[in-house]
Design a protein around this motif. Structure first.
Motif, PDB file in Angstrom:
ATOM      1  N   GLN A 342       0.853  -1.182   0.000  1.00 24.53           N
ATOM      2  CA  GLN A 342       0.000   0.000   0.000  1.00 24.53           C
ATOM      3  C   GLN A 342       0.884   1.224   0.000  1.00 24.53           C
ATOM      4  O   GLN A 342       1.766   1.369   0.855  1.00 24.53           O
ATOM      5  CB  GLN A 342      -0.937   0.042   1.212  1.00 24.53           C
ATOM      6  N   GLY A 344       1.638   5.281   0.220  1.00 21.47           N
ATOM      7  CA  GLY A 344       1.148   6.481   0.887  1.00 21.47           C
ATOM      8  C   GLY A 344       0.801   7.583  -0.089  1.00 21.47           C
ATOM      9  O   GLY A 344       1.177   7.553  -1.267  1.00 21.47           O
ATOM     10  N   ARG A 361       8.346  -1.111   6.084  1.00 21.00           N
ATOM     11  CA  ARG A 361       8.086   0.183   5.456  1.00 21.00           C
ATOM     12  C   ARG A 361       9.148   0.412   4.393  1.00 21.00           C
ATOM     13  O   ARG A 361      10.353   0.260   4.654  1.00 21.00           O
ATOM     14  CB  ARG A 361       8.107   1.310   6.489  1.00 21.00           C
ATOM     15  N   ILE A 383      -1.083   2.002   5.529  1.00 16.46           N
ATOM     16  CA  ILE A 383      -0.271   3.185   5.819  1.00 16.46           C
ATOM     17  C   ILE A 383      -1.194   4.393   5.837  1.00 16.46           C
ATOM     18  O   ILE A 383      -2.121   4.489   5.042  1.00 16.46           O
ATOM     19  CB  ILE A 383       0.873   3.351   4.794  1.00 16.46           C
ATOM     20  N   ASP A 384      -0.969   5.307   6.792  1.00 20.03           N
ATOM     21  CA  ASP A 384      -1.901   6.423   6.931  1.00 20.03           C
ATOM     22  C   ASP A 384      -1.313   7.735   6.440  1.00 20.03           C
ATOM     23  O   ASP A 384      -0.250   7.774   5.808  1.00 20.03           O
ATOM     24  CB  ASP A 384      -2.408   6.526   8.370  1.00 20.03           C
ATOM     25  N   THR A 385      -2.016   8.829   6.742  1.00 19.04           N
ATOM     26  CA  THR A 385      -1.672  10.141   6.195  1.00 19.04           C
ATOM     27  C   THR A 385      -0.345  10.681   6.710  1.00 19.04           C
ATOM     28  O   THR A 385       0.231  11.575   6.095  1.00 19.04           O
ATOM     29  CB  THR A 385      -2.788  11.148   6.544  1.00 19.04           C
ATOM     30  N   GLY A 387       2.288   8.628   7.365  1.00 18.52           N
ATOM     31  CA  GLY A 387       3.326   7.635   7.078  1.00 18.52           C
ATOM     32  C   GLY A 387       3.436   6.534   8.112  1.00 18.52           C
ATOM     33  O   GLY A 387       4.369   5.723   8.053  1.00 18.52           O
ATOM     34  N   ARG A 429      -8.599   7.032   3.216  1.00 16.49           N
ATOM     35  CA  ARG A 429      -7.486   7.866   2.738  1.00 16.49           C
ATOM     36  C   ARG A 429      -7.316   9.144   3.534  1.00 16.49           C
ATOM     37  O   ARG A 429      -6.246   9.748   3.514  1.00 16.49           O
ATOM     38  CB  ARG A 429      -7.693   8.168   1.247  1.00 16.49           C
ATOM     39  N   GLN A 564      -3.226   5.413  -1.243  1.00 21.01           N
ATOM     40  CA  GLN A 564      -3.838   6.268  -0.232  1.00 21.01           C
ATOM     41  C   GLN A 564      -3.957   7.720  -0.685  1.00 21.01           C
ATOM     42  O   GLN A 564      -4.223   8.606   0.132  1.00 21.01           O
ATOM     43  CB  GLN A 564      -3.048   6.196   1.075  1.00 21.01           C
TER      44      GLN A 564
END
Length: 568
Positions: A342, A344, A361, A383-385, A387, A429, A564
């Motif tokens: 996934q 970022g 990562r 993975i989020d906004t 990182g 996202r 994302q």
């Protein structure tokens, strides 16, 4: 079981005919029901039901049937005037139709007169909508209500005791009520987050403004979003829209005490919330005087239309037969040879699961993969906004961990505490919602929970999860299960068996739709809508949905990655 009565409808918008019988009412004279063209409030043509009015000499059972059927006709004023005609005068004044909606199956409706002036109504409930417009799916289950009636001075039966709210069958509901996302900010203020509600088309704009300003977000999402409207500021639940689509939203004078920056953010929430109701611009007013405010820029959650894949030619966006690589990051993915990826939003970091089972990562800056989680039986990470990489073992949903970019590892509190296993998860996202396929109470279900963050924007807990839909297949076993965000409001779930695959398209706060794909699918990835939802088969064939079927579009796909967002 009696046959459902009431509405004779001509569905003009799509040139199809829908008919329900009028049996039980006097049949002489011209029909008094049908459909007329209305405006959905979002610029598209809509069909508006016109229910039957009470007929002279109708029995108590027929009066109750007519009242239930009249829920389909809010009327231009949105006050369900026809439905009130079935009520005795005192009840007609106090009955509150907007208390809620029961969505049921028309074929299973049953009416029985149990005594003089008593009618029991039963039906199979499939969903409900509360007074805030929040939709809740229900396992199909029978329910019943008792109506009391009395003969009036003219000898006609009228209802004297009835529940507040209305009933709609599952085919009428999406025509009478439409889906409108109320827009809130994420904690960082960068994104707008939708909170889906359902309101009558005839009074959508006023309902949207009142729900956004006067009421809180949906309970499960409340701790994960923010609003610019301060406590005590209210909106008049009647929005005037001119011919050019400019809406006047009247607010209480407390809004004048807010900073100009806060007023700009209020305007942004209103404009984006009202846009699906046909509004092009909003003017906020206090006592008819306009407030000088401008909408603020927010970050889009759209992703590139091309699928992101790993093939023998490398990792990148598949355009025709070519791979359009991501500088730096493509090389890192190719060297790691992961099972899942996934990427970022900035395309500089990615979460991946390796053949060894470890979660890592990857960075566009190069270097070896950063090993984060080596616990056993890990599912595909997210993975989020910021990182941060999210990871959890399949057999222990409560052991959800977040690996921050600075090396800190955090346990996520209250993670799926009632679940015994987790098959897949997907982070929205905007970073505010976590969807997952879990086992709980002997069932495999799709759930969603809000992400609770601290003042620094770092995740600390999950909110109370909400069950969205049952999912076929076992979490622990040979069945492949996958979940992805299709867009900001919809989640896609793939459950693959020995010979075919079931795909669920679930609006968070709305109904469920399903489709079937032949063959054994291995993974799923969303894009910018239903048309960009993709599946990868075990043999490497890539499928995309065309209408109601899944069509092959490419072969040789080793990994179908999820995205994302895209760099600003």
């Amino acid at each position: 079981m009696t046959r459902a009565r009431g509405i004779l409808a001509l569905l003009l918008a799509v040139c199809a005919i829908a008919v329900t019988g009028c049996a039980g009412f006097p049949s002489s004279g011209p029909p008094e029901s049908g459909l007329e063209n209305g405006n959905t409030g979002n610029g598209s043509q809509n069909v508006q039901f016109i229910p039957n009015r009470p007929q002279p000499g109708a029995t108590p059972q027929q009066i109750v049937e007519g009242f239930i059927d009249a829920g389909s006709g809010p009327g231009v004023a949105g006050n369900w005037a026809v439905a009130r005609e079935f009520l005795a005068p005192d009840l007609a004044k106090t009955w509150q139709p907007e208390t809620g909606v029961i969505v049921d199956e028309r074929a299973e409706r049953d009416y029985v007169e149990t005594g003089e002036g008593l009618v029991d109504f039963a039906s199979d409930v499939v969903a409900s909508v509360d007074d805030k417009g929040s939709y809740t799916r229900a396992d199909v289950s029978p329910a019943s209500w008792t109506f009391h009636l009395e003969q009036q001075e003219d000898g006609e039966w009228r209802i004297t005791d009835a529940p507040d709210g209305i009933w709609l069958d599952d085919t009428q509901f999406p025509q009478v009520f439409h889906r409108y996302p109320l827009m809130y900010f994420d904690p960082s203020g960068e994104y707008l987050v939708p909170d889906v509600r359902w309101f009558p088309v005839t009074k959508a704009a006023g309902s949207i403004a009142a729900a956004l300003v006067n009421k809180p977000p949906t309970e499960w999402l409340a701790e994960s979003v923010a609003t610019a409207f301060p406590a005590g500021v209210t909106a008049v639940p009647a929005v005037v829209i001119d011919e050019s689509g400019v809406a006047d939203v009247a607010l209480s004078e407390g809004v004048l005490a807010a900073s100009s920056a806060a007023q700009d953010r209020m305007l942004t929430q209103l404009e984006e919330s009202l846009r699906p109701a046909g509004v092009t611009e909003v003017v906020m007013t206090v006592d008819s005087a306009p407030i000088d405010a401008q909408p603020v820029a927010v970050r889009s959650t759209r992703v590139p239309a091309a699928p992101l894949v790993l093939t023998e030619a490398g990792f990148g966006f598949l355009t025709g037969d070519a791979i359009d690589k991501i500088p730096g990051l493509s090389a890192a993915v190719e060297a790691a040879a992961p099972l899942s990826v996934q990427v970022g939003a900035e395309h500089d970091l990615a979460a991946a699961k390796l053949d060894s089972g470890a979660v890592v990562r990857l960075s566009s800056a190069g270097g070896d993969p950063e090993t984060l989680d080596t616990r056993g039986a890990l599912i595909d990470p997210a993975i989020d906004t910021i990182g941060a990489v999210w990871s959890v073992p399949r057999t222990d949903p409560t052991a959800l961990k977040v690996f921050l970019p600075n090396g800190e590892v955090r346990d996520v509190a209250d993670a799926w505490s009632e679940a015994s296993a987790i098959a897949a998860m997907a982070l929205s996202r905007d970073g505010t919602r976590l969807a997952a396929v879990v086992s709980a109470g002997g069932r495999t279900i799709l759930s969603v929970a809000g992400v609770v963050r601290d003042r620094d924007g770092l995740p600390v807990a999950l909110g109370q999860p909400v069950q969205l839909a049952p999912v076929g297949g076992a979490v622990v076993g040979v069945t492949d299960l996958g979940v992805t965000w299709i867009d900001d409001v919809s989640v896609g779930v793939m459950s693959s068996g020995d010979s075919d695959t079931n795909v669920i398209e679930q609006v968070v706060g709305g109904p469920t739709s399903t489709s079937a794909a032949s063959g054994d699918m291995a993974s799923i990835a969303g894009g910018t809508g239903i048309s960009s939802l993709r599946l990868r088969a075990g043999d490497g064939t890539l499928y995309v949905k065309r209408g109601t079927t899944w069509q092959p579009t490419a072969t040789g796909i080793q990994v179908l990655a999820t995205q994302q967002g895209q760099p600003q």
